[in-house]
Design a protein around this motif. Structure first.
Motif, short mmCIF file in Angstrom:
data_model
loop_
_atom_site.label_atom_id
_atom_site.label_comp_id
_atom_site.label_asym_id
_atom_site.label_seq_id
_atom_site.Cartn_x
_atom_site.Cartn_y
_atom_site.Cartn_z
N ILE B 301 17.63 -0.36 4.17
CA ILE B 301 17.12 1.01 4.13
C ILE B 301 15.96 1.09 5.10
O ILE B 301 14.98 0.35 4.97
N PRO B 302 16.08 1.93 6.10
CA PRO B 302 15.06 1.95 7.17
C PRO B 302 13.66 2.21 6.62
O PRO B 302 13.50 2.95 5.64
N GLY B 303 12.70 1.58 7.25
CA GLY B 303 11.31 1.82 6.86
C GLY B 303 10.81 0.83 5.81
O GLY B 303 9.64 0.87 5.44
N PHE B 304 11.67 -0.02 5.35
CA PHE B 304 11.23 -1.01 4.36
C PHE B 304 11.47 -2.42 4.86
O PHE B 304 12.51 -2.71 5.43
N ARG B 305 10.49 -3.26 4.61
CA ARG B 305 10.58 -4.66 4.99
C ARG B 305 10.94 -5.49 3.75
O ARG B 305 10.81 -5.01 2.62
N GLY B 306 11.30 -6.73 4.01
CA GLY B 306 11.64 -7.61 2.90
C GLY B 306 10.57 -7.63 1.82
O GLY B 306 10.86 -7.59 0.63
N ARG B 432 0.23 -7.59 9.85
CA ARG B 432 -0.83 -6.70 10.31
C ARG B 432 -0.77 -5.33 9.62
O ARG B 432 -1.80 -4.74 9.29
N ASP B 433 0.43 -4.85 9.40
CA ASP B 433 0.62 -3.59 8.70
C ASP B 433 0.67 -3.94 7.21
O ASP B 433 1.71 -4.25 6.67
N TYR B 434 -0.52 -3.92 6.56
CA TYR B 434 -0.64 -4.66 5.31
C TYR B 434 -0.50 -3.84 4.03
O TYR B 434 -0.81 -4.34 2.95
N TRP B 435 -0.08 -2.60 4.11
CA TRP B 435 0.22 -1.86 2.87
C TRP B 435 1.73 -1.70 2.73
O TRP B 435 2.46 -1.62 3.71
N MET B 436 2.18 -1.61 1.49
CA MET B 436 3.57 -1.22 1.28
C MET B 436 3.67 0.27 1.60
O MET B 436 2.74 1.03 1.30
N PRO B 437 4.79 0.71 2.18
CA PRO B 437 4.89 2.12 2.57
C PRO B 437 4.76 3.03 1.35
O PRO B 437 5.38 2.77 0.31
N GLY B 438 3.94 4.04 1.48
CA GLY B 438 3.73 4.96 0.37
C GLY B 438 2.77 4.44 -0.67
O GLY B 438 2.41 5.15 -1.60
N GLN B 439 2.32 3.20 -0.52
CA GLN B 439 1.41 2.59 -1.49
C GLN B 439 0.06 2.28 -0.85
O GLN B 439 -0.66 1.41 -1.33
N GLU B 440 -0.26 2.98 0.23
CA GLU B 440 -1.49 2.72 0.96
C GLU B 440 -2.68 2.81 0.02
O GLU B 440 -2.82 3.77 -0.73
N GLY B 441 -3.52 1.81 0.08
CA GLY B 441 -4.71 1.81 -0.77
C GLY B 441 -4.45 1.23 -2.16
O GLY B 441 -5.38 0.96 -2.90
N ARG B 442 -3.19 1.07 -2.51
CA ARG B 442 -2.88 0.61 -3.87
C ARG B 442 -2.23 -0.76 -3.92
O ARG B 442 -2.51 -1.56 -4.81
N GLN B 443 -1.33 -1.03 -2.98
CA GLN B 443 -0.57 -2.27 -3.08
C GLN B 443 -0.39 -2.90 -1.70
O GLN B 443 0.21 -2.31 -0.81
N TYR B 449 3.56 -13.18 -3.26
CA TYR B 449 2.84 -12.37 -4.25
C TYR B 449 2.40 -13.19 -5.45
O TYR B 449 1.92 -12.66 -6.43
N ASN B 450 2.60 -14.50 -5.36
CA ASN B 450 2.25 -15.36 -6.48
C ASN B 450 0.78 -15.75 -6.48
O ASN B 450 0.16 -15.81 -7.53
N TYR B 451 0.27 -16.09 -5.29
CA TYR B 451 -1.06 -16.70 -5.25
C TYR B 451 -1.99 -16.08 -4.22
O TYR B 451 -3.19 -16.26 -4.30
N HIS B 452 -1.45 -15.44 -3.20
CA HIS B 452 -2.28 -15.19 -2.02
C HIS B 452 -2.42 -13.72 -1.65
O HIS B 452 -1.62 -12.89 -2.04
N ASP B 453 -3.45 -13.49 -0.87
CA ASP B 453 -3.66 -12.18 -0.29
C ASP B 453 -3.28 -12.23 1.19
O ASP B 453 -3.46 -13.24 1.86
N ASN B 454 -2.81 -11.10 1.67
CA ASN B 454 -2.50 -10.92 3.09
C ASN B 454 -3.79 -11.10 3.90
O ASN B 454 -4.82 -10.50 3.57
N PRO B 455 -3.77 -11.95 4.94
CA PRO B 455 -5.04 -12.22 5.64
C PRO B 455 -5.67 -10.98 6.28
O PRO B 455 -6.90 -10.87 6.31
N TYR B 456 -4.85 -10.08 6.78
CA TYR B 456 -5.44 -8.86 7.36
C TYR B 456 -6.01 -7.96 6.27
O TYR B 456 -7.06 -7.33 6.43
N PHE B 457 -5.33 -7.92 5.15
CA PHE B 457 -5.82 -7.19 3.98
C PHE B 457 -7.18 -7.75 3.57
O PHE B 457 -8.14 -7.02 3.34
#
Lengths: 494, 1047
Positions: B301-306, B432-443, B449-457
């Motif tokens: 589905i376009p616009g979504f990454r793994g 680098r694009d560190y938000w989930m689409p539509g979840q900017e500021g939230r996720q 997703y088990n242990y780590h944070d995105n380094p750019y985040f």
């Protein structure tokens, strides 16, 4: 020009004296939370309620020296000691009684974990004792039992209201019940060394020594909605929560009994896509003590394509962390120090073995089982898990089935008590492990990756004790045996 | 009548100008040095005598009479230096009169090849001085010690910093907190602006610092700021510096296998639903370009990454090539850019002088979105109100701003922690694009997703800001009653206000509902002192200088921390947006020391000097009965070469000896225990007794020390040798002695212990080449060897833990050297008769076993240190380079243990050259050692285990033996290539003294470990922990340009 020179060094930030009510929250919360952490990290694993699918050290008995409960408990005992000193002058016997109960519980957990611990010379740095001797476990227990008796006598003999009591909301009588129930637990613990009959019967006979009468009375800490007083696992990372999964041993027992606590203690596997409540087949456990690589890709079905964490059940939603699941609750899980159910199993065993003559073993036993179903139903409702609460009561035939019904030889009955007690003690600190070391129920087999071929029976002392109190430490291990997890403590008669 | 005198100093032999000649008005501290052409300008009265001095030339004295141009020609000859240095209480002394060792660093040394932290600049330049740092490079903390560790309180071993006679703060206000929030905000002395520094003089022992009292027991770093005195009339100087920073060393990663377990990986949700996709280790598939679903693979589905877990249900991930990304970590680091610009205006006339300077330091760190912006305004001046009355002042204002400083240590907030677990295949650009689409500021969007944070985040959302205003300075008035008698009154202060704000966004691993925290810090120290001085030449032979003075020190610190533990609305960072009750912690402290002191200096024929000092302190921190303490010092300097005729090559010989005692107090509130606030439980407030047992009977601690030394110059001063032997004993130390917690306390404060420090310092200056054409080559060499021995601890205690990290106990043990590191190591065959003696014992499964006993693993202190600076100059061209050598000592590394267990480091390829199938050749590891047979005998280990299993067991977390490295290194610390343009080059343009240089710092490193700079150490709760590496940040290799000129 410096009239106030001496005044400058008076600490303006904190008082030198406080009322005992301000000390109560910390001496309850910190050790109780530590107990929850120990349940999660060790108690649940070594008793094979849960198994690890990653970083399997605990599960393989690759345990190093253990800083806790030693450090956290002695820290709390500092302020327990302060309450005892304050109340000695003030005559606030209710606070004094509470302090003695907390003190007794902490020492009892510590000595069951490590064996000999500093006791008679502990907590006396102010009087110049920097290198306290370790007391033999038998002496520690003599002191604990005396303190609990004293606590029961003191509680209710003064008029002050208990404030800051986060365990019982100031209910003095519940503290008395806790004190006496704890005595029964301990008397049973020592029963292979010391005949508990007269002491146990005396407690049951005397109306002035009440014990738990329902789940309402049990010693468990209820958490709050707001940080930082949520249930301790609520704020872990999801990966840390998910390293611990339902164990195969627990899965097998619960499924065999058709026991609905399966829905409380575990979640359906992700692969089953079952939602909150699944069919029993949707729950799968992992064998304990696998080497890391095998644990990570373990396949319950044997099909290597269906291996990995997706195919293993997580620990129940009620215990889950916020980052793991949006539905998780900060308050559903309590930390249980001693449950009403446990007391019923103690009484059942005591009656069965003839230590007491009050009541019927079967009644105690059945009450022990059914009260846990009630308990979890109420906690699931508190957490808003209505769908789970609806399935937690067992079907009618549960109590009558051969493996549950109170029938058979005494040995078989004791085995049933032991097994039901084990199921009920899930997540109750390390009590299940301590009790198992005495009863041997149920059978626990070390996993294939275990670094020793027996189940550990002790914690190694903290490195700090070795580094900072070397002579006393050496004397203790000389008396007790090598500082190994295979060395039995005094009450643990082979 | 004071007026301007100018002139040129030339070499008598060839008539060339001599740069760097000292020109001093005799009998005053008024002086200057000649510029590159040999020209000088200074202020002098009629009939004043100018003294010209320079290494390798005979001193020359010239009475100027009424002349305004005085040219002199110096002849090469036997000379002795008459350098002037600033010593305790701001008193200027001729070095030859000093009975103790000092060493000076010229201000110019600090401004060309710059460090953001001033303290770091001293590394390798001064004998006896050791500098280590926490390594976050944008002004992170540096720890400096002189002559080793003399106190058991590891935070008390740093010298006192003095600016223009007034002590200033060098606090490191710790910033630890729950949820691994530790951030290094720098040590206070590191903020001092190098552009305003005329010189730094390092007083190494207590003898030198006896007059500064307690806090200088570990020596003093005396900073003299530029005053504007040097140049008559109006002067403008400009210095511009730009430098570019890249990591000097990053760990050596393996680039064969990616994330996963046992050669397998497939991303579904990064939390365990795929194949090993919850695993954050690099034991996965070989990175051969095969197609594997990944977090950055597209979904159907376009616009979504793994990794966009909010993608519509049922969407699938399209596999993409699994390839190596060798630079996925080094490319995350950016090129740091530091711009420093300084403009200074000086003005001077007969009645006064002033200097106004502005410096802007603007740094973009090597990590994205980290920066530092520091503005320093400095104003200093002096005014002669009458012949008898002088007023001097210096005021500095420093404003420091940072939007983000990186979190440190081992925890999810730290980027270095992330790398040690970071899948080797990850394409960092995909994060680098560190938000989930539509979840900017939230996720956040991440690979795991088990242990780590995105380094750019982490870098852009979870910031650790700082805003600090600091003012320090002083005003002094000197009144000369007569030529002999004068009185100085001075008051100085150092205060700062600092606000630190920490933001954590929704979906942060440790703060799923966000967090906001502010730390508010206030510090104030005020020193007021007076000094009455009397100096007289008693006869032709005897000169006497007697002084008496007093000082009052007031210090105040306030700290307030407020935390909003969860946020109501994402991305709104203020306390009114807190979802739950705020947590507030506040503490204030105050301290005062009153002092009286006196000293006498007696000179005999200007070749024998005896100094005697005495000081009494009253400290508010000690109990009334013990709060007054006295300490003396005596030093002797004898210029042998002035007493006896020595053979020709010997130009100058001085012997010196000193003995001193220094008393010391403690921190406020160490006498009585209190109940501190705990975390409230709902509406129940909570308190608990502090964990350290205080002591109402404390007494002051004392350090007594002596040193002997000699200063010798040969061959007309072209070879200089300065040698010092010293010994310090620190007794009755006030320290929190660690207790086993069963005592009820973690530590108790006692007076105890005796530590002996002794060592040798050697400074060698040589000019092997001095050419009439102007080709000169100078070598400065500093060599230090220090030993700190624990003679005694408290009654019944023979081991004391200074600090602990990751199972490494840094200990003081009676009879051993300070800084011994104890820890758990491998179980080894202990039977000396066994053929396997000393080998590692393994389990039946073939995994190495640990012995639970804490055993000696090494000492973090170096055996010796060496700094070698070479300077070559030819006409306007100059080249200098500094090597820094450290021999011996160990460092316990967490990068090594964790990076080995996680399969990240290059060496983890051991045992998996052909993947993970143990039946294939070379795969798997039979660990070297033995297995116990059960009857006390052993057999060689013959069990093959997987590479991962071996690395996990061998590098068990608290196995200190497996974690250590030799900390020895050789570092090319500094290189400068400069050119000074001849003034005529600019013709009529107003540029003078134009110097352009290319500078580099931390250019090359040779050391045993390939993964980090051994200079970089752990920091915990405001304590820099020597000998321990805990996810060290890379130090910066910087290269830049410096341009300076006068107008």
């Amino acid at each position: 020009c410096d009239d106030d020179f001496q005044e400058i060094n008076k600490n303006p930030n904190s008082p030198e004296d406080v009322p005992p009510s301000l000390l109560l929250p910390t001496i309850i919360k910190n050790p109780v939370n530590e107990s929850a952490g120990l349940a999660w990290g060790y108690g649940n694993v070594v008793m094979q309620y849960t198994g690890k699918i990653q970083f399997t050290n605990e599960d393989r008995y690759n345990w190093g020296p253990q800083g806790d409960p030693y450090n956290t408990f002695f820290t709390a005992l500092r302020d327990v000691n302060n309450i005892l000193q304050i109340t000695e002058e003030s005559g606030e016997n209710n606070y004094r009684g509470v302090a003695l109960v907390m003190k007794s519980w902490m020492y009892h957990v510590m000595t069951d974990a490590y064996g000999d611990v500093p006791y008679s010379e502990a907590l006396q740095a102010k009087d110049g004792v920097s290198l306290p001797a370790f007391d033999p476990q038998s002496d520690v227990y003599t002191g604990i039992l005396a303190d609990l008796q004293k606590a029961n006598e003191l509680l209710g003999t003064s008029g002050e209201a208990l404030e800051g009591d986060i365990l019982y909301e100031g209910d003095v009588n519940k503290w008395k019940k806790f004190a006496n129930s704890l005595r029964l637990r301990i008397l049973m613990r020592l029963s292979d060394r010391v005949d508990p009959s007269s002491a146990m019967q005396a407690i049951l006979n005397d109306p002035a020594t009440p014990v738990f009468e329902s789940n309402e009375d049990q010693a468990s800490l209820t958490y709050l909605l707001d940080a930082p007083n949520q249930q301790p696992l609520y704020t872990t990372r999801s990966g840390s929560f998910d390293e611990y999964r339902l164990s195969e041993n627990m899965e097998a027992k619960l499924k065999a009994l058709n026991d609905p606590r399966l829905y409380v203690y575990a979640q359906p596997t992700t692969a089953s896509e079952a939602g909150l409540v699944g069919a029993p087949d949707d729950y799968e456990g992992v064998p304990n003590g696998l080497p890391d690589e095998e644990a990570l890709q373990y396949s319950p079905s044997g099909d290597p394509e269906k291996g990995g964490s997706n195919f293993i059940s997580r620990v129940g939603l009620m215990f889950s962390c916020r980052a793991c699941d949006e539905l998780s609750s900060p308050i559903a899980a309590e930390t249980v120090i001693m449950s009403y159910a446990e007391l019923q199993f103690i009484l059942a065993e005591a009656r069965e073995r003839g230590f007491i003559s009050t009541g019927a073993a079967e009644d105690y036993y059945m009450e022990g089982i059914s009260s846990t179903f009630d308990y979890y139903e109420s906690r699931l409702q508190a957490g808003g898990f209505t769908e789970l609460a609806a399935v937690v009561q067992p079907e009618a035939g549960y109590f009558a089935q051969a493996d549950v019904a109170y029938t058979g030889t005494q040995e078989e009955k004791l085995q049933k008590i032991g097994t039901q007690k084990w199921i009920a003690l899930f997540f109750n600190g390390m009590e299940a492990w301590f009790d198992w070391r005495r009863t041997g129920y149920p059978e626990i087999t070390p996993g294939p990756g275990a670094v020793i071929n027996t189940v550990p029976v002790r914690f190694q002392y903290p490195s700090d004790a070795q580094a900072l109190n070397a002579e006393a430490y050496e004397a203790a291990i000389k008396r007790q045996g090598a500082d190994l997890i295979t060395t039995r403590v005094w009450w643990d008669v082979d | 009548q004071s007026r301007t005198v100018t002139g040129k100093v030339t070499d008598q032999a060839d008539g060339s100008g001599i740069p760097g000649v000292n020109v001093v008005v005799e009998g005053t501290s008024n002086g200057t040095v000649t510029d590159y052409q040999g020209n000088y300008t200074l202020q002098a009265d009629d009939n004043a005598t100018l003294v010209f001095s320079f290494v390798g030339y005979e001193n020359q004295e010239v009475n100027i009479g009424a002349k305004s141009v005085v040219d002199v020609a110096l002849s090469s000859s036997t000379v002795e230096l008459s350098e002037v240095v600033v010593t305790a209480l701001g008193v200027e002394r001729e070095t030859k009169a000093l009975g103790y060792s000092t060493q000076e660093v010229d201000g110019k040394e600090l401004t060309e090849a710059r460090e953001t932290n001033l303290v770091s600049s001293l590394s390798g330049k001064v004998a006896g001085v050791q500098v280590v740092n926490s390594g976050t490079t944008i002004g992170g903390s540096s720890r400096v010690t002189i002559r080793g560790e003399s106190s058991l309180d590891i935070n008390a071993n740093q010298p006192l910093f003095i600016v223009d006679g007034i002590p200033i703060s060098n606090e490191v206000v710790g910033a630890s907190g729950t949820g691994t929030l530790e951030v290094d905000y720098g040590n206070a002395a590191g903020e001092i602006n190098p552009d305003d520094i005329a010189s730094i003089n390092i007083l190494k022992g207590p003898a030198a610092a006896a007059l500064y009292g307690s806090r200088a027991a570990n020596g003093a770093i005396i900073i003299t700021t530029k005053s504007g005195k040097a140049k008559k009339g109006l002067g403008i100087s400009v210095n511009s510096n730009v430098s570019f920073e890249r990591p000097l060393v990053l760990p050596d990663w393996q680039d064969v296998y990616g994330q996963g377990n046992n050669g397998q990986f497939e991303f579904v949700d990064g939390a365990g639903s795929g194949i090993a996709d919850g695993v954050d280790e690099s034991w996965g598939p070989r990175m051969d370009g095969q197609a594997i679903p990944q977090f950055d693979s597209p979904r159907n589905i376009p616009g979504f990454r793994g990794g966009d877990l909010n993608a519509p249900a049922g969407s699938t991930i399209t596999a993409t090539p699994w390839t190596k990304n060798e630079d996925n970590i080094s490319d995350f680091f950016e090129t740091g850019v530091t711009l420093t610009n300084n403009v200074a205006i000086t003005a001077s006339n007969d009645n006064g002088h002033m200097r106004l300077s502005w410096t802007n330091l603007n740094q973009d760190g090597m990590l994205p979105n980290t920066n530092l912006d520091r503005n320093t305004l400095s104003l200093s001046g002096g005014l002669k109100l009458s012949e008898k009355l002088n007023v001097n002042t210096s005021i500095n204002y420093i404003n420091t701003q940072s939007d983000n400083r990186p979190a440190i240590s081992y925890g999810t907030e730290s980027i270095m922690y992330l790398w040690i677990w970071y899948g080797r295949q990850i394409n960092t650009g995909s994060l680098r694009d560190y938000w989930m689409p539509g979840q900017e500021g939230r996720q956040q969007f991440n690979y795991n997703y088990n242990y780590h944070d995105n380094p750019y985040f982490t870098m852009y959302e979870n910031t650790n800001g700082q805003s600090k205003d600091r003012i320090f300075g002083n005003v002094s008035v000197t009144y000369k009653f007569t030529d002999e008698l004068s009185l100085m009154l001075r008051t100085g202060t150092d205060f700062y206000n600092e606000l630190r704000d920490k933001r954590r966004a929704y979906s942060t691993q440790r703060f799923p509902l966000g967090m906001y925290r502010e730390d508010d810090i206030f510090f104030m120290e005020r020193n007021s002192d007076f000094l009455l001085s009397y100096q007289k030449n008693l006869s032709d032979n005897f000169a006497l200088n007697v002084s008496a003075g007093g000082n009052q020190m007031r210090q105040k610190q306030e700290y307030q921390q407020t935390v909003a533990p969860q946020l109501l609305i994402p991305e709104i960072y203020n306390f009114s947006n807190s979802a739950v009750q705020l947590q507030i912690d506040e503490s204030n402290q105050e301290k005062r020391i009153n002092s009286l002191y006196g000293y006498a200096q007696i000179g005999y024929k200007n070749m024998l000097f005896l100094d005697i000092t005495g000081r009494n302190d009253w400290s508010s921190t000690l109990p009334e009965q013990n709060n007054s303490y006295f300490y003396p010092s005596v030093t002797l300097s004898a210029v042998i070469s002035d007493m006896v005729q020595l053979p020709a090559p010997v130009a100058f010989v001085k012997l010196r000896a000193a003995y001193a005692e220094v008393g010391n107090d403690t921190d406020p509130y160490q006498l009585r225990n209190v109940y501190v606030s705990g975390t409230p439980f709902g509406s129940y407030q909570a308190k608990g007794e502090s964990s350290v047992l205080k002591n109402p009977d404390l007494k002051p601690e004392t350090t007594s020390s002596y040193e002997f030394g000699t200063d010798m110059r040969f061959f007309n001063g072209r070879l200089g040798l300065d040698f010092t032997y010293y010994q310090n004993r620190t007794k009755d130390q006030i320290l929190p002695i660690t207790l086993d917690q069963s005592t009820g306390y973690t530590a108790k404060i006692i007076n105890a212990g005796e530590i002996k420090n002794y060592g040798i310092e050697l400074m060698l200056n040589a000019r092997p080449l001095q050419n009439k054409n102007g080709l000169n080559w100078d070598i400065n060499l500093n060599w230090t060897r220090n030993r700190s021995e624990v003679l005694e601890l408290a009654d019944g205690i023979d081991a004391y833990t200074l600090t602990e990290r990751n199972g490494a106990y840094v200990q003081a043990i009676v009879g051993e050297q300070m800084g011994a590191i104890y820890g758990v190591g491998f179980a080894r065959v202990k039977d000396k008769n066994s053929p396997y003696y000393g080998q590692i014992i393994h389990s039946e499964e073939g995994t190495p076993l640990r012995d639970p006993d804490l055993v000696y693993q090494g000492n973090y202190n170096p055996d010796w240190m060496l700094g070698v600076q070479n300077m070559l100059s030819y006409k306007g061209l100059s080249l200098s380079f500094l090597f820094d050598v450290r021999e011996g000592g160990i460092v316990v590394s967490r990068t090594k243990t964790i990076g080995s267990t996680s399969g990240q480091l290059e060496e983890t390829l051991y045992g998996r050259p052909n993947g993970y199938d143990l039946s294939l050749a070379e795969n798997g590891i039979i660990s070297e050692g033995v297995i116990e047979n059960g009857d006390g005998t052993f057999r060689p280990n013959d069990v093959k285990i997987s590479s991962r299993n071996w690395h996990n067991r061998y590098y068990e977390r608290n196995n200190v033996e497996a974690a250590k490295y030799d900390a020895s290194y050789v570092k090319l610390r500094e290189v400068k290539i400069g050119y000074t343009f001849p003034d005529k080059f600019f013709g009529n343009l107003p540029f003078r003294n134009v110097n352009l240089s290319v500078v580099g710092r931390n250019l090359l490193l040779w050391t045993e470990n390939p993964h980090f700079d051994p200079d970089v150490i752990s920091m915990s709760g405001g304590t820099l922990q020597p000998g321990i590496e805990n996810m060290a940040y890379p130090s910066a290799r910087s290269v830049g340009f410096n341009l300076s000129f006068n107008l």
